[in-house]
Write a protein that holds these residues in place. Structure first.
Motif, short mmCIF file in Angstrom:
data_model
loop_
_atom_site.label_atom_id
_atom_site.label_comp_id
_atom_site.label_asym_id
_atom_site.label_seq_id
_atom_site.Cartn_x
_atom_site.Cartn_y
_atom_site.Cartn_z
N VAL A 33 23.79 -43.93 4.71
CA VAL A 33 23.61 -44.30 5.97
C VAL A 33 23.82 -45.79 6.49
CG1 VAL A 33 22.21 -44.42 8.02
CG2 VAL A 33 22.30 -42.36 6.52
N GLN A 73 32.25 -38.38 13.87
CA GLN A 73 31.14 -38.53 13.84
C GLN A 73 30.54 -37.13 13.07
OE1 GLN A 73 28.41 -38.03 17.11
NE2 GLN A 73 26.92 -39.56 16.27
N VAL A 106 28.51 -37.40 9.48
CA VAL A 106 27.11 -36.85 9.22
C VAL A 106 27.13 -35.97 8.36
CG1 VAL A 106 25.25 -35.63 10.44
CG2 VAL A 106 26.41 -37.47 11.60
N ASN A 133 24.88 -36.21 4.85
CA ASN A 133 23.73 -35.52 4.90
C ASN A 133 23.50 -34.14 4.48
OD1 ASN A 133 21.94 -37.72 6.27
ND2 ASN A 133 23.67 -37.65 7.45
N CYS A 134 24.95 -33.49 4.48
CA CYS A 134 24.79 -32.07 4.41
C CYS A 134 25.66 -31.58 3.26
CB CYS A 134 25.59 -31.39 5.58
SG CYS A 134 24.78 -31.90 7.29
N LYS A 189 15.88 -31.96 9.92
CA LYS A 189 16.87 -33.15 10.11
C LYS A 189 17.77 -33.29 8.73
CE LYS A 189 15.22 -35.51 14.27
NZ LYS A 189 15.17 -36.58 14.83
N ASN A 234 16.87 -36.32 6.97
CA ASN A 234 17.15 -37.57 7.37
C ASN A 234 16.19 -37.88 8.67
OD1 ASN A 234 18.15 -40.05 8.20
ND2 ASN A 234 20.15 -39.60 7.70
N LEU A 268 18.36 -39.17 11.70
CA LEU A 268 19.40 -38.46 12.58
C LEU A 268 18.91 -38.05 13.94
CD1 LEU A 268 20.89 -35.65 9.86
CD2 LEU A 268 21.95 -37.84 11.00
N SER A 269 19.94 -38.19 14.95
CA SER A 269 19.62 -37.99 16.36
C SER A 269 19.99 -36.25 16.61
CB SER A 269 20.32 -38.95 17.16
OG SER A 269 21.65 -38.58 17.19
N GLU A 323 23.75 -36.32 16.57
CA GLU A 323 24.46 -36.35 15.40
C GLU A 323 24.57 -35.01 14.85
OE1 GLU A 323 23.89 -41.02 13.86
OE2 GLU A 323 22.06 -39.62 13.90
N ILE A 324 23.26 -34.17 14.81
CA ILE A 324 22.87 -33.04 14.34
C ILE A 324 23.97 -32.06 14.84
CG2 ILE A 324 21.67 -31.02 14.15
CD1 ILE A 324 19.22 -33.29 13.66
#
Length: 140
Positions: free
Chosen positions: A15, A63, A67, A71-72, A117, A120, A123-124, A127-128
């Protein structure tokens, strides 16, 4: 196998590096704007609005991809713990049928082996949503 603390350190590092890369991209864009002449910067209000809308769409997609990658992807590329693999239309069809909102809530609240999340907490929701949109777009 990495322990939980190592995963968190790696996630935070990723991040941080992503934020640094975005910051550098903005500096470059600002410098490019300074180098263009006023005549080159002119355009009708409609042209500028269209460009901003297209840029906003591209930025949202970028974005979501960032993300996802940060993260995924570690689970959704390999299918770890039953995570539906990226691009596997069959695996995603039933999930998509439930609606994007349910997918977003699954990420926010966690589901199965996926922690809230995606592990994380920084994460907003935006963002998700961008990541969910990106992942769904890959199977359409």
């Amino acid at each position: 196998m990495l322990n939980s603390r190592t995963k968190w350190v790696i996630a935070l590092l990723v991040v941080f590096l992503a934020a640094m890369a975005c910051s550098k991209k903005e500096e470059t864009r600002t410098e490019e704007m300074k180098q263009t002449s006023p005549a080159e910067q002119k355009g009708t209000a409609m042209e500028q609005a269209n460009e901003q809308m297209a840029a906003g769409s591209t930025e949202a997609s970028d974005q979501g991809k960032a993300v996802y990658q940060n993260n995924c992807s570690s689970c959704h590329e390999t299918g770890v713990s039953g995570a539906p693999k990226m691009g596997d239309k069959t695996a995603w069809d039933s999930l998509i049928a439930k609606g994007k909102e349910e997918l977003v809530q699954s990420v926010i609240n966690g589901k199965g082996a996926m922690p809230p999340k995606a592990g994380n907490p920084a994460l907003s929701e935006g963002e998700i949503r961008a990541a969910v949109d990106y992942m769904v777009d890959q199977v359409r």
